[in-house]
Design an enzyme around this catalytic site. Structure first.
Site, PDB file in Angstrom:
ATOM      1  N   GLN A  59       3.397  -5.042  11.455  1.00 25.17           N
ATOM      2  CA  GLN A  59       3.596  -6.473  11.209  1.00 25.17           C
ATOM      3  C   GLN A  59       2.236  -6.898  10.687  1.00 25.17           C
ATOM      4  N   SER A  60       2.130  -7.093   9.385  1.00 27.01           N
ATOM      5  CA  SER A  60       0.810  -7.148   8.747  1.00 27.01           C
ATOM      6  C   SER A  60       0.328  -8.560   8.414  1.00 27.01           C
TER       7      SER A  60
ATOM      8  N   GLU B 152     -10.018  -7.475   9.715  1.00 21.66           N
ATOM      9  CA  GLU B 152      -9.738  -8.508  10.720  1.00 21.66           C
ATOM     10  C   GLU B 152     -10.387  -8.161  12.064  1.00 21.66           C
TER      11      GLU B 152
ATOM     12  N   ASP C  28       0.832  -1.212   0.000  1.00 22.37           N
ATOM     13  CA  ASP C  28       0.000   0.000   0.000  1.00 22.37           C
ATOM     14  C   ASP C  28       0.862   1.256   0.000  1.00 22.37           C
TER      15      ASP C  28
ATOM     16  N   SER D 166      -8.358  -2.595   9.906  1.00 27.64           N
ATOM     17  CA  SER D 166      -8.511  -3.801   9.087  1.00 27.64           C
ATOM     18  C   SER D 166      -9.837  -4.511   9.327  1.00 27.64           C
TER      19      SER D 166
ATOM     20  N   TYR E   4      -2.764 -10.424  15.639  1.00 31.59           N
ATOM     21  CA  TYR E   4      -2.762  -9.292  14.704  1.00 31.59           C
ATOM     22  C   TYR E   4      -4.043  -8.469  14.878  1.00 31.59           C
TER      23      TYR E   4
ATOM     24  N   ALA F  87       2.654   1.289   8.218  1.00 31.07           N
ATOM     25  CA  ALA F  87       3.624   0.279   8.675  1.00 31.07           C
ATOM     26  C   ALA F  87       3.001  -0.601   9.752  1.00 31.07           C
TER      27      ALA F  87
ATOM     28  N   ASP G 186      11.812   3.053  12.835  1.00 30.90           N
ATOM     29  CA  ASP G 186      11.225   1.783  13.245  1.00 30.90           C
ATOM     30  C   ASP G 186      10.115   2.062  14.247  1.00 30.90           C
TER      31      ASP G 186
ATOM     32  N   HIS H   1      -7.040  -6.364   0.260  1.00 31.05           N
ATOM     33  CA  HIS H   1      -6.805  -5.808  -1.071  1.00 31.05           C
ATOM     34  C   HIS H   1      -5.451  -6.295  -1.575  1.00 31.05           C
TER      35      HIS H   1
HETATM   36  P1  NAP Z   1       2.887  -4.831   3.828  1.00 34.61           P
HETATM   37  O1  NAP Z   1       3.058  -4.933   2.351  1.00 34.61           O
HETATM   38  O2  NAP Z   1       3.189  -6.003   4.674  1.00 34.61           O
HETATM   39  O3  NAP Z   1       3.765  -3.577   4.324  1.00 34.61           O
HETATM   40  C1  NAP Z   1       4.002  -3.364   5.679  1.00 34.61           C
HETATM   41  C2  NAP Z   1       5.008  -2.226   5.837  1.00 34.61           C
HETATM   42  O4  NAP Z   1       5.296  -2.058   7.236  1.00 34.61           O
HETATM   43  C3  NAP Z   1       6.362  -2.488   5.147  1.00 34.61           C
HETATM   44  O5  NAP Z   1       6.828  -1.286   4.589  1.00 34.61           O
HETATM   45  C4  NAP Z   1       7.242  -2.916   6.316  1.00 34.61           C
HETATM   46  O6  NAP Z   1       8.626  -2.675   6.099  1.00 34.61           O
HETATM   47  C5  NAP Z   1       6.719  -1.988   7.407  1.00 34.61           C
HETATM   48  N1  NAP Z   1       7.088  -2.418   8.754  1.00 34.61           N
HETATM   49  C6  NAP Z   1       6.921  -3.643   9.313  1.00 34.61           C
HETATM   50  N2  NAP Z   1       7.399  -3.649  10.571  1.00 34.61           N
HETATM   51  C7  NAP Z   1       7.886  -2.410  10.817  1.00 34.61           C
HETATM   52  C8  NAP Z   1       8.515  -1.801  11.926  1.00 34.61           C
HETATM   53  N3  NAP Z   1       8.772  -2.460  13.053  1.00 34.61           N
HETATM   54  N4  NAP Z   1       8.888  -0.503  11.821  1.00 34.61           N
HETATM   55  C9  NAP Z   1       8.673   0.190  10.687  1.00 34.61           C
HETATM   56  N5  NAP Z   1       8.085  -0.335   9.588  1.00 34.61           N
HETATM   57  C10 NAP Z   1       7.699  -1.626   9.656  1.00 34.61           C
HETATM   58  O7  NAP Z   1       1.395  -4.391   4.185  1.00 34.61           O
HETATM   59  P2  NAP Z   1       0.271  -3.715   3.241  1.00 34.61           P
HETATM   60  O8  NAP Z   1      -0.524  -4.785   2.609  1.00 34.61           O
HETATM   61  O9  NAP Z   1       0.888  -2.662   2.426  1.00 34.61           O
HETATM   62  O10 NAP Z   1      -0.681  -3.074   4.345  1.00 34.61           O
HETATM   63  C11 NAP Z   1      -0.487  -1.738   4.800  1.00 34.61           C
HETATM   64  C12 NAP Z   1      -1.203  -1.570   6.129  1.00 34.61           C
HETATM   65  O11 NAP Z   1      -2.592  -1.824   5.978  1.00 34.61           O
HETATM   66  C13 NAP Z   1      -0.746  -2.500   7.239  1.00 34.61           C
HETATM   67  O12 NAP Z   1      -0.839  -1.798   8.448  1.00 34.61           O
HETATM   68  C14 NAP Z   1      -1.762  -3.620   7.213  1.00 34.61           C
HETATM   69  O13 NAP Z   1      -1.833  -4.256   8.467  1.00 34.61           O
HETATM   70  C15 NAP Z   1      -3.017  -2.857   6.878  1.00 34.61           C
HETATM   71  N6  NAP Z   1      -4.063  -3.581   6.155  1.00 34.61           N
HETATM   72  C16 NAP Z   1      -3.757  -4.251   5.014  1.00 34.61           C
HETATM   73  C17 NAP Z   1      -4.772  -4.889   4.314  1.00 34.61           C
HETATM   74  C18 NAP Z   1      -4.488  -5.627   3.036  1.00 34.61           C
HETATM   75  O14 NAP Z   1      -5.351  -6.417   2.618  1.00 34.61           O
HETATM   76  N7  NAP Z   1      -3.367  -5.376   2.385  1.00 34.61           N
HETATM   77  C19 NAP Z   1      -6.097  -4.822   4.793  1.00 34.61           C
HETATM   78  C20 NAP Z   1      -6.352  -4.095   5.956  1.00 34.61           C
HETATM   79  C21 NAP Z   1      -5.332  -3.470   6.622  1.00 34.61           C
HETATM   80  P3  NAP Z   1       9.570  -3.767   5.364  1.00 34.61           P
HETATM   81  O15 NAP Z   1       9.342  -3.575   3.900  1.00 34.61           O
HETATM   82  O16 NAP Z   1      10.920  -3.396   5.822  1.00 34.61           O
HETATM   83  O17 NAP Z   1       9.111  -5.113   5.830  1.00 34.61           O
HETATM   84  O1  G4F Z   2      -3.980 -13.956   2.534  1.00 39.24           O
HETATM   85  P1  G4F Z   2      -4.099 -14.129   3.991  1.00 39.24           P
HETATM   86  O2  G4F Z   2      -2.869 -14.446   4.736  1.00 39.24           O
HETATM   87  O3  G4F Z   2      -4.800 -12.807   4.524  1.00 39.24           O
HETATM   88  P2  G4F Z   2      -5.629 -12.462   5.854  1.00 39.24           P
HETATM   89  O4  G4F Z   2      -5.303 -13.382   6.954  1.00 39.24           O
HETATM   90  O5  G4F Z   2      -7.061 -12.350   5.461  1.00 39.24           O
HETATM   91  O6  G4F Z   2      -5.038 -11.021   6.230  1.00 39.24           O
HETATM   92  C1  G4F Z   2      -4.890  -9.994   5.254  1.00 39.24           C
HETATM   93  O7  G4F Z   2      -6.068  -9.237   5.174  1.00 39.24           O
HETATM   94  C2  G4F Z   2      -6.405  -8.502   6.368  1.00 39.24           C
HETATM   95  C3  G4F Z   2      -7.706  -7.755   6.085  1.00 39.24           C
HETATM   96  O8  G4F Z   2      -8.790  -8.601   6.366  1.00 39.24           O
HETATM   97  C4  G4F Z   2      -5.274  -7.546   6.676  1.00 39.24           C
HETATM   98  F1  G4F Z   2      -5.588  -6.804   7.774  1.00 39.24           F
HETATM   99  C5  G4F Z   2      -3.994  -8.311   6.906  1.00 39.24           C
HETATM  100  O9  G4F Z   2      -2.929  -7.379   7.116  1.00 39.24           O
HETATM  101  C6  G4F Z   2      -3.692  -9.122   5.650  1.00 39.24           C
HETATM  102  O10 G4F Z   2      -3.415  -8.228   4.603  1.00 39.24           O
HETATM  103  O11 G4F Z   2      -5.156 -15.306   4.310  1.00 39.24           O
HETATM  104  C7  G4F Z   2      -6.454 -15.314   3.778  1.00 39.24           C
HETATM  105  C8  G4F Z   2      -7.114 -16.654   4.073  1.00 39.24           C
HETATM  106  C9  G4F Z   2      -6.991 -17.099   5.534  1.00 39.24           C
HETATM  107  O12 G4F Z   2      -8.246 -17.596   5.965  1.00 39.24           O
HETATM  108  C10 G4F Z   2      -6.000 -18.236   5.496  1.00 39.24           C
HETATM  109  O13 G4F Z   2      -6.185 -19.232   6.506  1.00 39.24           O
HETATM  110  O14 G4F Z   2      -6.458 -17.673   3.306  1.00 39.24           O
HETATM  111  C11 G4F Z   2      -6.293 -18.811   4.131  1.00 39.24           C
HETATM  112  N1  G4F Z   2      -5.191 -19.633   3.606  1.00 39.24           N
HETATM  113  C12 G4F Z   2      -5.293 -20.905   3.177  1.00 39.24           C
HETATM  114  N2  G4F Z   2      -4.092 -21.379   2.819  1.00 39.24           N
HETATM  115  C13 G4F Z   2      -3.905 -19.274   3.530  1.00 39.24           C
HETATM  116  C14 G4F Z   2      -3.204 -20.372   3.028  1.00 39.24           C
HETATM  117  N3  G4F Z   2      -3.285 -18.103   3.819  1.00 39.24           N
HETATM  118  C15 G4F Z   2      -1.962 -18.020   3.611  1.00 39.24           C
HETATM  119  N4  G4F Z   2      -1.333 -16.854   3.866  1.00 39.24           N
HETATM  120  N5  G4F Z   2      -1.217 -19.094   3.137  1.00 39.24           N
HETATM  121  C16 G4F Z   2      -1.804 -20.294   2.829  1.00 39.24           C
HETATM  122  O15 G4F Z   2      -1.133 -21.231   2.414  1.00 39.24           O
END
Ligand code: NAP
Ligand code: G4F
Length: 363
Positions: A96-97, A140, A26, A138, A162, A94, A71, A192
């Protein structure tokens, strides 16, 4: 790296944004969006033994953003990032996502994903309470609740370390809004995805594996719970909603989603269809990849965002799967031809080589 920070003059009218987690999916897309809108963009990155800027390079914006090391467990580095960038808007992405890792590292996840939010809000309160703040909340949060679809009024029922850390982040954001008058918004974003998604998340794990299987580079794909259902949207569209929230007159919280739900099994079917293969021949369900607790079903109602932000999703499920599989196929084909470009998949280990607590308990 610091050289870039002081490298350019900022005109008085140019808006400035600070993005924490600019190296993530993102963060990279949001940086591009804000640059296109004429912002001066700053982003925090972590010091790692190997630099991790491939997404910024992939979007061709690496030279255009200003990077600041910080950090989330280190308050001083956060304060410094705000002092250097002097942002009008701060997008806190940022974290631990990864939900799976949060079961392995529950305390670290609480520190980073939960308390990290307060470290930033405190810095804003101390340094400049006029900074507008976006918190990456999220879906979640809804976890194992039993509503058919979720909106801003649906009760939360978090089901992972998380999710509980994000719940803390959600509430502390509201507390700083109500208690200190800070312009602080929660974007409650449902899953997303995109070709820039991390390889451990299920969608990208599937798209990358399907591409490799189609090209004869991989034999099988091991997955956990195929029945889990998610509301999957397209990341470049979702970052637009973050920007829109901070342009409103008043801060508020918004659900961002597609209002559709699909299972991991459906994602697999669609993905293998694109390369004309039968997924059943290649996929093995591995109990070791199940989580101790899983969220069964998510579907977001984005009516409020549509009404108040004018935001709605355009890319839906089938198109999303196609975008991801085609891009991974294209990358592997280019790589096999000898082309070299910024990319994560080439260095990613086979999951069997990653020994987690779950693996140890089961063996
Ligand atoms: P991502 O690709 O995993 O990116 C996470 C970012 O956080 C990376 O830049 C990572 O740095 C940084 N980070 C991790 N630990 C850190 C620390 N201790 N100090 C500083 N930076 C740190 O996640 P994303 O998908 O872009 O998601 C962005 C945000 O939206 C997250 O907060 C996530 O939980 C939230 N979110 C995501 C989704 C989704 O579906 N993608 C949905 C809902 C909410 P490095 O590159 O060094 O690892
Ligand atoms: O892709 P996932 O790891 O995403 P999850 O757990 O939904 O979390 C993501 O979306 C959240 C928003 O709802 C964010 F907040 C969060 O940061 C992250 O971006 O898993 C999706 C589903 C889970 O139910 C998991 O148990 O897929 C299922 N799954 C089945 N096999 C698996 C696997 N997930 C992963 N990662 N790896 C597998 O092998």
């Amino acid at each position: 790296m610091r050289k870039k920070i002081f490298g350019g003059e900022t005109s008085k009218t140019m808006k400035k944004a600070l993005i924490t987690g600019i190296t993530g999916q993102d963060g990279a897309y949001l940086a591009k969006l804000l640059l296109d809108k004429g912002y001066r963009v700053y982003g925090t990155y972590r010091r790692l033994s190997t630099p991790n800027f491939w997404r910024l390079q992939y979007l061709d914006i690496f030279e255009k953003v200003n990077l600041i090391p910080a950090d989330l467990i280190d308050t001083a580095s956060i304060v410094e990032a705000i002092e250097i960038s002097q942002p009008d808007e701060l997008y806190h992405l940022a974290a631990q996502s990864f939900v799976g890792t949060s079961f392995e590292q529950p305390i670290g996840t609480g520190e980073i994903t939960g308390l990290g939010v307060t470290r930033i809000l405190e810095a804003i309160r101390e340094l400049n309470p006029k900074i507008k703040f976006y918190q990456a909340s999220s879906s979640e949060l809804y976890g194992r609740g039993n509503s058919r679809s979720q909106n801003e009024n649906t009760p939360f029922c978090p089901a992972s370390p998380y999710a509980i850390a994000k719940l803390y982040g959600y509430w502390i954001t509201r507390i700083y809004r109500q208690g200190y008058g800070i312009f602080a918004c929660n974007g409650i974003l449902f899953n997303h995805e995109s070709p820039l998604r991390g390889l451990e998340f299920v969608t990208r794990k599937i798209s990358n594996s399907v591409a490799k299987i189609a090209l004869g580079l991989q034999k099988e794909l091991r997955l956990g719970n195929l029945e889990a259902k998610r509301d999957w949207g397209y990341a470049p569209e979702y970052v637009e909603s973050m920007y829109l929230m901070l342009q409103k007159d008043k801060p508020d919280d918004y659900v961002i989603a597609t209002n559709e739900t699909h299972s991991v099994r459906e994602f697999l079917e669609e993905a293998f269809k694109i390369v004309n293969l039968n997924w059943k021949k290649y996929v093995k369900v591995d109990k070791l990849l199940y989580r101790p607790l899983d969220v069964e079903r998510l579907r977001g109602d984005y009516a409020k965002a549509k009404k108040e932000l004018g935001w709605e999703p355009k890319v839906k499920f089938k198109e999303l799967v196609k975008i991801m599989v085609e891009e991974d196929l294209n990358r592997w084909q280019r790589w096999l031809k000898g082309e070299r470009f910024p990319w994560d998949a080439i260095n990613y280990p086979d999951e069997h080589k990653i020994l987690s607590r779950q693996y140890r308990l089961d063996r």
